[in-house]
Write a protein that holds these residues in place. Structure first.
Motif, PDB file in Angstrom:
ATOM      1  N   MET A   1      31.559 -58.315 -72.896  1.00  0.00           N
ATOM      2  CA  MET A   1      31.123 -56.426 -73.764  1.00  0.00           C
ATOM      3  C   MET A   1      32.241 -56.599 -74.757  1.00  0.00           C
ATOM      4  O   MET A   1      33.601 -56.928 -75.090  1.00  0.00           O
TER       5      MET A   1
ATOM      6  N   THR B   1      30.336 -51.027 -76.583  1.00  0.00           N
ATOM      7  CA  THR B   1      30.333 -50.427 -74.680  1.00  0.00           C
ATOM      8  C   THR B   1      31.481 -50.045 -73.901  1.00  0.00           C
ATOM      9  O   THR B   1      31.792 -49.845 -73.024  1.00  0.00           O
TER      10      THR B   1
ATOM     11  N   THR C   1      27.143 -45.437 -66.650  1.00  0.00           N
ATOM     12  CA  THR C   1      25.251 -47.063 -66.579  1.00  0.00           C
ATOM     13  C   THR C   1      24.275 -46.459 -67.551  1.00  0.00           C
ATOM     14  O   THR C   1      24.099 -47.083 -68.095  1.00  0.00           O
ATOM     15  N   ARG C   2      24.028 -44.579 -66.941  1.00  0.00           N
ATOM     16  CA  ARG C   2      23.446 -43.907 -68.226  1.00  0.00           C
ATOM     17  C   ARG C   2      23.101 -44.867 -69.427  1.00  0.00           C
ATOM     18  O   ARG C   2      22.382 -45.228 -70.192  1.00  0.00           O
ATOM     19  N   GLN C   3      24.716 -44.783 -70.074  1.00  0.00           N
ATOM     20  CA  GLN C   3      24.847 -45.081 -71.484  1.00  0.00           C
ATOM     21  C   GLN C   3      25.013 -46.150 -71.678  1.00  0.00           C
ATOM     22  O   GLN C   3      25.437 -47.109 -72.962  1.00  0.00           O
ATOM     23  N   GLY C   4      24.990 -47.884 -70.906  1.00  0.00           N
ATOM     24  CA  GLY C   4      25.729 -49.075 -70.780  1.00  0.00           C
ATOM     25  C   GLY C   4      27.087 -48.861 -71.181  1.00  0.00           C
ATOM     26  O   GLY C   4      27.070 -49.799 -72.229  1.00  0.00           O
TER      27      GLY C   4
ATOM     28  N   ARG D   1      30.847 -49.231 -69.947  1.00  0.00           N
ATOM     29  CA  ARG D   1      32.008 -49.293 -69.159  1.00  0.00           C
ATOM     30  C   ARG D   1      33.386 -49.369 -69.623  1.00  0.00           C
ATOM     31  O   ARG D   1      34.194 -49.082 -70.971  1.00  0.00           O
TER      32      ARG D   1
END
Length: 138
Positions: A1, A5, A124-127, A129
């Motif tokens: 990651m 993000t 989730t929508r914006q990728g 975590r």
């Protein structure tokens, strides 16, 4: 990651002022139907923080800090476009992004569980975590 993000911290901003006068004014106004903050409805009961809220933030992998409209950090204010109430995410890069807008908070209807679903969906929508870390919740 990668850092772009990874959310390292969440900020909630109330539609109320942090002064004693501001707190009392909001509390009275809310009881009379003249003031409303959907984030306040989620995090607080009549007199104190809700136990459900405390449990929710304790279970997050990142710190969730709350501010009032008049004491929020400038970077949070810029990310929200000076709108309140909101939830803003800080990324590992230092960037701040609006995660939950006032309309989405209002749609939670005061539910901590619903806010959790809204935050998860926005991540989730914006990728994005939440970056696991050892931290104390606020």
């Amino acid at each position: 990651m990668d850092d772009a993000t990874q959310v390292v911290r969440l900020f909630g901003v109330y539609d109320a002022d942090h002064t004693i006068r501001g707190e009392v004014s909001y509390w009275v106004g809310a009881r009379l139907g003249r003031a409303h903050c959907s984030l306040c409805d989620i995090t607080h009961g009549l007199l104190r923080r809700r136990s459900e809220w405390n449990a929710y933030v304790a279970g997050l992998d990142v710190r969730f800090e709350t501010f009032h409209r008049d004491d929020q950090p400038d970077a949070v204010r810029a990310a929200s476009g000076d709108r309140v109430p909101v939830v803003v995410a800080e990324l590992a890069t230092g960037a701040m992004i609006l995660l939950v807008d006032p309309e989405a908070l209002d749609a939670c209807g005061g539910s901590v569980d619903r806010l959790g679903v809204v935050i998860d969906a926005a991540l989730t929508r914006q990728g994005l975590r939440l970056r696991p870390s050892r931290r104390a919740s606020s």
